[in-house]
Motif scaffolding. Structure first.
Motif, PDB file in Angstrom:
ATOM      1  N   GLY A   1       0.804  -1.217   0.000  1.00 11.65           N
ATOM      2  CA  GLY A   1       0.000   0.000   0.000  1.00 11.65           C
ATOM      3  C   GLY A   1       0.833   1.261   0.000  1.00 11.65           C
ATOM      4  O   GLY A   1       0.354   2.326  -0.404  1.00 11.65           O
ATOM      5  N   ILE A   2       2.089   1.173   0.454  1.00 10.70           N
ATOM      6  CA  ILE A   2       2.955   2.356   0.467  1.00 10.70           C
ATOM      7  C   ILE A   2       3.767   2.429  -0.820  1.00 10.70           C
ATOM      8  O   ILE A   2       3.752   3.422  -1.544  1.00 10.70           O
ATOM      9  CB  ILE A   2       3.893   2.346   1.690  1.00 10.70           C
ATOM     10  CG1 ILE A   2       3.094   2.634   2.950  1.00 10.70           C
ATOM     11  CG2 ILE A   2       4.991   3.399   1.531  1.00 10.70           C
ATOM     12  CD1 ILE A   2       3.928   2.789   4.184  1.00 10.70           C
ATOM     13  N   PHE A   3       4.490   1.344  -1.102  1.00  6.80           N
ATOM     14  CA  PHE A   3       5.291   1.302  -2.325  1.00  6.80           C
ATOM     15  C   PHE A   3       4.479   0.599  -3.405  1.00  6.80           C
ATOM     16  O   PHE A   3       4.636  -0.584  -3.683  1.00  6.80           O
ATOM     17  CB  PHE A   3       6.611   0.580  -2.072  1.00  6.80           C
ATOM     18  CG  PHE A   3       7.418   1.212  -0.971  1.00  6.80           C
ATOM     19  CD1 PHE A   3       7.932   2.485  -1.114  1.00  6.80           C
ATOM     20  CD2 PHE A   3       7.648   0.522   0.210  1.00  6.80           C
ATOM     21  CE1 PHE A   3       8.666   3.074  -0.099  1.00  6.80           C
ATOM     22  CE2 PHE A   3       8.382   1.098   1.227  1.00  6.80           C
ATOM     23  CZ  PHE A   3       8.894   2.379   1.070  1.00  6.80           C
ATOM     24  N   GLY A   4       3.574   1.348  -4.014  1.00  6.32           N
ATOM     25  CA  GLY A   4       2.659   0.782  -4.990  1.00  6.32           C
ATOM     26  C   GLY A   4       1.228   1.033  -4.550  1.00  6.32           C
ATOM     27  O   GLY A   4       0.967   1.529  -3.449  1.00  6.32           O
ATOM     28  N   ARG A   5       0.299   0.710  -5.404  1.00 10.87           N
ATOM     29  CA  ARG A   5      -1.113   0.948  -5.111  1.00 10.87           C
ATOM     30  C   ARG A   5      -1.594   0.027  -3.992  1.00 10.87           C
ATOM     31  O   ARG A   5      -1.194  -1.125  -3.891  1.00 10.87           O
ATOM     32  CB  ARG A   5      -1.949   0.739  -6.368  1.00 10.87           C
ATOM     33  CG  ARG A   5      -1.702   1.772  -7.464  1.00 10.87           C
ATOM     34  CD  ARG A   5      -2.521   1.444  -8.694  1.00 10.87           C
ATOM     35  NE  ARG A   5      -3.946   1.401  -8.375  1.00 10.87           N
ATOM     36  CZ  ARG A   5      -4.869   0.895  -9.200  1.00 10.87           C
ATOM     37  NH1 ARG A   5      -4.498   0.400 -10.365  1.00 10.87           N
ATOM     38  NH2 ARG A   5      -6.137   0.900  -8.852  1.00 10.87           N
ATOM     39  N   LYS A   6      -2.480   0.568  -3.182  1.00 10.62           N
ATOM     40  CA  LYS A   6      -3.032  -0.214  -2.063  1.00 10.62           C
ATOM     41  C   LYS A   6      -3.895  -1.353  -2.588  1.00 10.62           C
ATOM     42  O   LYS A   6      -3.840  -2.479  -2.097  1.00 10.62           O
ATOM     43  CB  LYS A   6      -3.859   0.712  -1.163  1.00 10.62           C
ATOM     44  CG  LYS A   6      -4.431   0.051   0.081  1.00 10.62           C
ATOM     45  CD  LYS A   6      -5.152   1.111   0.915  1.00 10.62           C
ATOM     46  CE  LYS A   6      -5.776   0.535   2.155  1.00 10.62           C
ATOM     47  NZ  LYS A   6      -6.490   1.563   2.949  1.00 10.62           N
ATOM     48  N   TYR A   7      -4.721  -1.058  -3.594  1.00  9.75           N
ATOM     49  CA  TYR A   7      -5.575  -2.104  -4.171  1.00  9.75           C
ATOM     50  C   TYR A   7      -5.204  -2.359  -5.617  1.00  9.75           C
ATOM     51  O   TYR A   7      -5.120  -1.431  -6.427  1.00  9.75           O
ATOM     52  CB  TYR A   7      -7.056  -1.727  -4.109  1.00  9.75           C
ATOM     53  CG  TYR A   7      -7.922  -2.754  -4.809  1.00  9.75           C
ATOM     54  CD1 TYR A   7      -8.210  -3.960  -4.193  1.00  9.75           C
ATOM     55  CD2 TYR A   7      -8.380  -2.537  -6.098  1.00  9.75           C
ATOM     56  CE1 TYR A   7      -8.967  -4.918  -4.835  1.00  9.75           C
ATOM     57  CE2 TYR A   7      -9.142  -3.492  -6.753  1.00  9.75           C
ATOM     58  CZ  TYR A   7      -9.427  -4.687  -6.123  1.00  9.75           C
ATOM     59  OH  TYR A   7     -10.163  -5.656  -6.765  1.00  9.75           O
ATOM     60  N   THR A   8      -4.967  -3.590  -5.956  1.00 14.86           N
ATOM     61  CA  THR A   8      -4.768  -4.022  -7.339  1.00 14.86           C
ATOM     62  C   THR A   8      -5.455  -5.369  -7.510  1.00 14.86           C
ATOM     63  O   THR A   8      -5.548  -6.154  -6.561  1.00 14.86           O
ATOM     64  CB  THR A   8      -3.270  -4.188  -7.678  1.00 14.86           C
ATOM     65  OG1 THR A   8      -2.682  -5.124  -6.753  1.00 14.86           O
ATOM     66  CG2 THR A   8      -2.538  -2.863  -7.586  1.00 14.86           C
ATOM     67  N   GLU A   9      -5.955  -5.624  -8.704  1.00 18.38           N
ATOM     68  CA  GLU A   9      -6.608  -6.915  -8.952  1.00 18.38           C
ATOM     69  C   GLU A   9      -5.605  -8.056  -8.825  1.00 18.38           C
ATOM     70  O   GLU A   9      -5.932  -9.141  -8.338  1.00 18.38           O
ATOM     71  CB  GLU A   9      -7.260  -6.916 -10.338  1.00 18.38           C
ATOM     72  CG  GLU A   9      -8.490  -6.031 -10.428  1.00 18.38           C
ATOM     73  CD  GLU A   9      -9.208  -6.205 -11.752  1.00 18.38           C
ATOM     74  OE1 GLU A   9      -8.894  -7.168 -12.484  1.00 18.38           O
ATOM     75  OE2 GLU A   9     -10.097  -5.384 -12.050  1.00 18.38           O
ATOM     76  N   GLU A  10      -4.390  -7.803  -9.267  1.00 15.21           N
ATOM     77  CA  GLU A  10      -3.341  -8.812  -9.131  1.00 15.21           C
ATOM     78  C   GLU A  10      -2.435  -8.412  -7.965  1.00 15.21           C
ATOM     79  O   GLU A  10      -1.577  -7.546  -8.101  1.00 15.21           O
ATOM     80  CB  GLU A  10      -2.517  -8.924 -10.427  1.00 15.21           C
ATOM     81  CG  GLU A  10      -1.483 -10.035 -10.359  1.00 15.21           C
ATOM     82  CD  GLU A  10      -0.692 -10.170 -11.653  1.00 15.21           C
ATOM     83  OE1 GLU A  10       0.300 -10.921 -11.651  1.00 15.21           O
ATOM     84  OE2 GLU A  10      -1.066  -9.511 -12.649  1.00 15.21           O
ATOM     85  N   VAL A  11      -2.658  -9.035  -6.830  1.00 13.17           N
ATOM     86  CA  VAL A  11      -1.905  -8.712  -5.620  1.00 13.17           C
ATOM     87  C   VAL A  11      -0.570  -9.453  -5.656  1.00 13.17           C
ATOM     88  O   VAL A  11      -0.528 -10.677  -5.754  1.00 13.17           O
ATOM     89  CB  VAL A  11      -2.694  -9.109  -4.359  1.00 13.17           C
ATOM     90  CG1 VAL A  11      -1.884  -8.795  -3.103  1.00 13.17           C
ATOM     91  CG2 VAL A  11      -4.038  -8.389  -4.321  1.00 13.17           C
ATOM     92  N   THR A  12       0.530  -8.708  -5.570  1.00 10.60           N
ATOM     93  CA  THR A  12       1.865  -9.314  -5.637  1.00 10.60           C
ATOM     94  C   THR A  12       2.560  -9.365  -4.278  1.00 10.60           C
ATOM     95  O   THR A  12       3.588 -10.015  -4.137  1.00 10.60           O
ATOM     96  CB  THR A  12       2.757  -8.538  -6.620  1.00 10.60           C
ATOM     97  OG1 THR A  12       2.813  -7.163  -6.220  1.00 10.60           O
ATOM     98  CG2 THR A  12       2.193  -8.625  -8.037  1.00 10.60           C
ATOM     99  N   GLY A  13       2.011  -8.655  -3.300  1.00 12.03           N
ATOM    100  CA  GLY A  13       2.569  -8.665  -1.955  1.00 12.03           C
ATOM    101  C   GLY A  13       1.495  -8.264  -0.967  1.00 12.03           C
ATOM    102  O   GLY A  13       0.666  -7.395  -1.267  1.00 12.03           O
ATOM    103  N   THR A  14       1.478  -8.895   0.188  1.00  8.66           N
ATOM    104  CA  THR A  14       0.412  -8.601   1.148  1.00  8.66           C
ATOM    105  C   THR A  14       0.873  -8.884   2.568  1.00  8.66           C
ATOM    106  O   THR A  14       1.902  -9.521   2.787  1.00  8.66           O
ATOM    107  CB  THR A  14      -0.852  -9.429   0.806  1.00  8.66           C
ATOM    108  OG1 THR A  14      -1.968  -8.942   1.555  1.00  8.66           O
ATOM    109  CG2 THR A  14      -0.647 -10.905   1.098  1.00  8.66           C
ATOM    110  N   GLN A  15       0.128  -8.371   3.516  1.00 10.29           N
ATOM    111  CA  GLN A  15       0.308  -8.713   4.923  1.00 10.29           C
ATOM    112  C   GLN A  15      -1.078  -9.063   5.470  1.00 10.29           C
ATOM    113  O   GLN A  15      -2.071  -8.970   4.737  1.00 10.29           O
ATOM    114  CB  GLN A  15       0.995  -7.575   5.703  1.00 10.29           C
ATOM    115  CG  GLN A  15       0.560  -6.165   5.317  1.00 10.29           C
ATOM    116  CD  GLN A  15      -0.593  -5.634   6.157  1.00 10.29           C
ATOM    117  OE1 GLN A  15      -1.282  -6.385   6.816  1.00 10.29           O
ATOM    118  NE2 GLN A  15      -0.815  -4.329   6.127  1.00 10.29           N
ATOM    119  N   CYS A  16      -1.167  -9.477   6.719  1.00  7.36           N
ATOM    120  CA  CYS A  16      -2.413 -10.077   7.207  1.00  7.36           C
ATOM    121  C   CYS A  16      -3.644  -9.196   7.002  1.00  7.36           C
ATOM    122  O   CYS A  16      -4.657  -9.639   6.445  1.00  7.36           O
ATOM    123  CB  CYS A  16      -2.275 -10.492   8.668  1.00  7.36           C
ATOM    124  SG  CYS A  16      -2.111  -9.137   9.856  1.00  7.36           S
ATOM    125  N   ALA A  17      -3.565  -7.940   7.434  1.00  8.96           N
ATOM    126  CA  ALA A  17      -4.720  -7.061   7.311  1.00  8.96           C
ATOM    127  C   ALA A  17      -4.986  -6.683   5.858  1.00  8.96           C
ATOM    128  O   ALA A  17      -6.142  -6.546   5.439  1.00  8.96           O
ATOM    129  CB  ALA A  17      -4.515  -5.807   8.154  1.00  8.96           C
TER     130      ALA A  17
END
Length: 260
Positions: free
Chosen positions: A203-219
């Motif tokens: 969400g900081i380095f890149g868009r917070k929402y994308t259809e293709e999620v390439t990195g995530t954390q629990c929340a």
């Protein structure tokens, strides 16, 4: 000894003392017992229709929200109450090089019947004295599975719901005004977000929402699944979504609360 050295040592001592005090206080938040006194609620178990006041008493004495109370046999209310007020023991164990979580060896917590799309939230995970918390989405209530991003260095994965009973505090949240079918579709989206690299700064380095999620954390995983269907459950709308942000969302209702 030079005056400057004495001042430096005193400063280090004070900082250490503050940290130890904060750590000790932080551990008192691992499991918060009910503020109300334990009362006899056996009269509720034989009632055919419950009033708003009855549901308030049930929440105060068992931690069950209205939707949970409506989904169980009222004859079992006593079991939930016993678990809600029971004394527990727990230990703080590391789950990554920089974070830890509290763990109950022999849990007494009684989980309500869950549904697909339900959100599980705990404040047990913490980095030093900061309780960053943890969140997950129920993807299979019958088999007992969640989708969640656990810790730095591990891809998001499918986990057993049963492990959540080992936390000394937990909250079950559910989307308000949505059908079971709609919440099940959200759960399917959450399952699609499994096996994605952990990204603390999603969400900081890149868009917070994308259809293709390439990195995530629990929340972020939980939030992304809901955002895919137009539900922004980040209560403060910041670049980073935290478990606590989700727990405070007005779009969600409390199904069950325990130890917080």
């Amino acid at each position: 000894m030079k005056k400057s050295t004495v001042i430096l040592l005193l400063g280090i001592y004070m900082l250490l003392a503050l940290y130890i005090s904060a750590y000790i206080y932080n551990e008192t938040l691992a499991h918060i017992y009910p503020y109300t006194e334990k009362k006899d609620i056996s009269y509720l178990m034989d009632k055919e229709h419950l009033s708003d006041e009855d549901y308030k008493v049930i929440f105060e004495q068992t931690g069950l929200g209205r939707s949970a109370a409506e989904s169980i046999d009222t004859k079992t209310l006593g079991e939930y109450q016993e678990a809600y007020f029971a004394d527990i023991g727990y230990e703080c164990i590391p789950n990554s090089p920089v974070s830890s979580e509290e763990y109950v060896e022999e849990p007494v917590m009684k989980l309500v019947p869950l549904e697909k799309g339900d959100i599980l939230f705990t404040r047990s995970s913490h980095v030093f004295t900061w309780r960053n918390g943890h969140a997950a989405v129920v993807i299979d209530e019958n088999g007992g599975y969640t989708a969640e991003a656990l810790v730095i260095g591990k891809n998001s994965s499918v986990q057993k719901i049963s492990r959540w009973r080992h936390y000394p505090n937990i909250c079950v949240l559910r989307l308000k005004g949505a059908s079971k079918e709609e919440r099940a579709v959200i759960a399917e989206r959450a399952e699609e977000l499994v096996d994605i690299p952990y990204d603390l700064f999603a969400g900081i380095f890149g868009r917070k929402y994308t259809e293709e999620v390439t990195g995530t954390q629990c929340a972020h995983l939980v939030w992304s699944a809901y955002a895919s269907f137009g539900y922004d459950i980040d209560s403060d709308g910041g670049l980073i979504v935290t478990p606590n942000d989700i727990a405070q969302s007005d779009l969600l209702e409390v199904v069950q609360i325990y130890g917080m």
